[in-house]
Each structure stands twice: as C-alpha cells, then as structure tokens.
Design a protein around this motif. Structure first.
Motif, PDB file in Angstrom:
ATOM      1  N   UNK A 225     -10.483   4.317  45.238  1.00  0.00           N
ATOM      2  CA  UNK A 225      -9.653   5.424  44.780  1.00  0.00           C
ATOM      3  C   UNK A 225      -9.092   6.208  45.964  1.00  0.00           C
ATOM      4  N   UNK A 226      -7.928   6.835  45.778  1.00  0.00           N
ATOM      5  CA  UNK A 226      -7.296   7.584  46.884  1.00  0.00           C
ATOM      6  C   UNK A 226      -8.174   8.670  47.473  1.00  0.00           C
ATOM      7  N   UNK A 227      -9.057   9.267  46.674  1.00  0.00           N
ATOM      8  CA  UNK A 227      -9.927  10.311  47.214  1.00  0.00           C
ATOM      9  C   UNK A 227     -11.249   9.755  47.748  1.00  0.00           C
ATOM     10  N   UNK A 228     -11.452   8.449  47.638  1.00  0.00           N
ATOM     11  CA  UNK A 228     -12.631   7.810  48.189  1.00  0.00           C
ATOM     12  C   UNK A 228     -13.918   8.047  47.438  1.00  0.00           C
ATOM     13  N   UNK A 229     -13.860   8.646  46.243  1.00  0.00           N
ATOM     14  CA  UNK A 229     -15.094   8.979  45.530  1.00  0.00           C
ATOM     15  C   UNK A 229     -15.543   7.882  44.570  1.00  0.00           C
ATOM     16  N   UNK A 230     -14.674   6.930  44.263  1.00  0.00           N
ATOM     17  CA  UNK A 230     -15.045   5.861  43.346  1.00  0.00           C
ATOM     18  C   UNK A 230     -14.260   4.599  43.678  1.00  0.00           C
TER      19      UNK A 230
END
Length: 370
Positions: A225-230
């Motif tokens: 994911x773009x935010x790196x959380x998943x």
C-alpha cells in the motif's frame, strides 16, 4: 603498486587539475580501457568515463555499460580484449581504434567481426544484470531510483542502479520467487513465492523479518500500500489476501475469482485494489470491506497483469489474448484496446503516463492521449 595507483587515480588528478580534455582523451583510449579492464574489471573503465561530464564521454560510458556483463575473466586472459573489441566494433568512437589494433603487427592473432553481431544491443539498453540461475519473474525499482530488486530462482537480489553490481542476495524461499515489491520508504521488501509464503525483508540487513502463511497454493503477486501499512497478495488458490504490516497478520481474504489470480495492484489512495485472473476477468475490490465493486470483462484468455496509473484514473490489463486494455471506470467497457503480437505477460505505468507492456515477443510502449 605505483602502476595500480596511477591507473586508479590518474583520471581524478587530471580532472582536479582542470584538464578535462586530457582526461577524456585518456579514458576514451582503447588501450587505457583494456588496461583498466584487466586490472579492476568492467566497472573501472566505465567509472572513469562517468567522472568526465562531457557530451562525448557520456556515450562512451554507455557503450561500456551495455557490454559489461560479457566482460568476465577469460582463459587465456588476453582473450578478454578480443571480447571487448568485438562488442564495441560498431561504435563510431571505438571502431577506428579497434581497426588500428587489428592492423598492428605486434597484436596477437584474434577473431574479428565480418558482419554486425546478431545480438547487438539496442540503443535504449543501459546495462544487463546477471547472477540469477533461473527465470527472473519480477522486478521492482526503489522510489529514489538508486537501486532495484529482482525475484527469480529461489532468491531475491538487490542491485546498485549506477554500477549494476549485486549488493545483496536474499535467501529463504524454498522454491521459485514470483514477485517482489519495495516499501514506499525503501526500508523493507515483500516477496511472494511458489512455496506458498510471503516474506518480509529488512533492506539494510537483508534478513527475513517475517514469513506470512495462509495461502494454500503458489503466491504469484505482492503489492504494498502507498502508506506502507498493509500489503496484498494474489495466489493460485483463487484468493487475494490483505495483511497488516504492523502485526504481520492477515486481516481479510478476498475471493470471487474462479481460477488462479495472477496479479494485484493497489490504488494510489489505498481505498481499492484490482486483481487479474486466469478466469479472464479483472475485479475491483473495496479495501475496507473486501467486497467486489466491479468485474471487468472482455479479455478472451488469461489476464496476467493489472496496473493502476499513478493518478488512479486509468487501469491497464495485459492478457495472453494478445491485447492490452485500458479501463477508465467500473462497469464500463475498456476505453481502448491495443493488439500486439504474442501473449502479454506484464504491464506497468510510468510517471509520465506512458504504459510499458511486456510479452513473449518483446516490449511495447504506449502513450495514452487524454
């Protein structure tokens, strides 16, 4: 030792003294290139030329980078110079020097090109990276563009973009690695393999920090994911699974495809994802609920790849039906369809809106007009 120092530092000293023209003449001399090649390997003469910031030195460095993967040590050692000359023979700068060497009575006997080589490199090729021992299934480029990762055989390799050197080899998968993705901040990677696992790797140490299990068949694709959380994974078990990065746990499986899922892509805003399957469909799913919001149909064979444009407006799909299709919204037919020669296996969007498509017959570049 003195000769080694001279070869390693002469170009730097000449540039520091403001003698750029002289440095260019030395670094562009075939005899210098051959000496550096024998001394330090192919990176050395290329590095000399990259230090010289002139319009003439740039294409010379490019020509050496293109052929670097072929310049491994030879037996006998002097045959390496013949390999170098054979690969550079058509270059307008190197060719006169090569011809002069061939007519020098002091030169050893060697083979020369009677015709242009059939495997001559196209101008767009910058460098060939070698090291994998079997098929290379996937490549990912770091956001800053300085390094990249490749997945193939049972390993993942990390490469320096400038030199083409392999800086790390990640091992742990027990079968082919099919996909690799790099986190937005570049500190970690995720890989998926035919051993039915997904692995998380620390970029700095090269260590595997987590092994995600749950798929019951080969895992073909992983996206972060773009935010790196998943992250999301797609598998032969007909499911797409979502994993929470912090807890390294599966949060929800997405189903609906009726055959193997080959590719998954996540929208730039992280609210939805797209999946491509051997069931000839592409599905759009809501990230929060896992529900399928649209099924895109039209392909007449396996859909091997899906890619979402950087602005989230366009969706591209590549299929073994020899077409690439562009979709602009759910529940609509494709905006356009481009037919190619041979089955298509992969597609990816560039930052400028260009679409690169790879297939069994080669690469295709499309520019979408809006």
């Amino acid at each position: 030792m003195q000769d080694g120092y001279l070869l390693d530092h002469l170009i730097d000293h000449m540039l520091a003294a403001g003698r750029t023209t002289s440095a260019e003449a030395v670094a562009g001399d075939l005899r210098w290139v051959e000496a550096r090649l024998a001394q330090r390997g192919p990176t050395a003469p290329w590095s000399d030329l990259t230090r010289i910031d002139t319009p003439h030195a740039h294409p010379l460095a490019h020509s050496l980078a293109q052929t670097a993967h072929l310049l491994a040590p030879t037996n006998p050692p002097h045959a390496l110079a013949s390999v170098l000359r054979a690969r550079l023979d058509t270059h307008p700068h190197w060719q006169p020097q090569i011809t002069a060497c061939q007519h020098d009575p002091a030169q050893r006997p060697c083979l020369t090109n009677e015709w242009p080589l059939p495997d001559a490199f196209p101008p767009a090729l910058q460098r060939t990276l070698t090291g994998h021992t079997n098929w290379v299934h996937s490549v990912a480029i770091a956001r800053d563009g300085t390094w990249l990762a490749t997945a193939g055989d049972e390993t993942v390799r990390i490469w320096d973009r400038a030199t083409g050197s392999c800086t790390a080899t990640l091992t742990g998968h027990t079968n082919w690695v099919h996909s690799v993705a790099i986190a937005p901040d570049g500190t970690w990677l995720a890989t998926a393999g035919t051993d039915e696992t997904v692995r998380i790797w620390d970029r700095a140490t090269g260590s595997c920090t987590a092994t995600l299990t749950g798929h019951t068949n080969w895992v073909h694709s992983v996206a972060i994911a773009p935010d790196g959380t998943w992250l999301a994974t797609a598998s032969n078990d007909e499911t797409v699974r979502i994993w929470d990065r912090a807890f390294v746990a599966q949060t929800s499986p997405h189903s609906g495809h009726t055959y193997r899922v080959h590719s998954v892509a996540i929208a730039p805003d992280g609210t939805w994802l797209a999946t491509a399957s051997n069931d000839e469909t592409v599905r759009i799913s809501d990230r929060a609920t896992g529900s399928c919001t649209a099924t895109l149909t039209g392909h007449t064979n396996l859909v091997r790849s899906v890619a979402i444009a950087p602005d989230g407006t366009w969706l591209a799909t590549a299929s073994t039906d020899e077409t690439v299709r562009i979709w602009v919204a759910a529940d609509q037919p494709p905006v356009t369809m481009m037919r190619t020669e041979g089955p298509l296996l992969s597609c990816a969007w560039g930052a400028a809106g260009e679409l690169v498509v790879g297939g069994e017959r080669g690469l295709y570049l499309f520019k979408l007009r809006t």
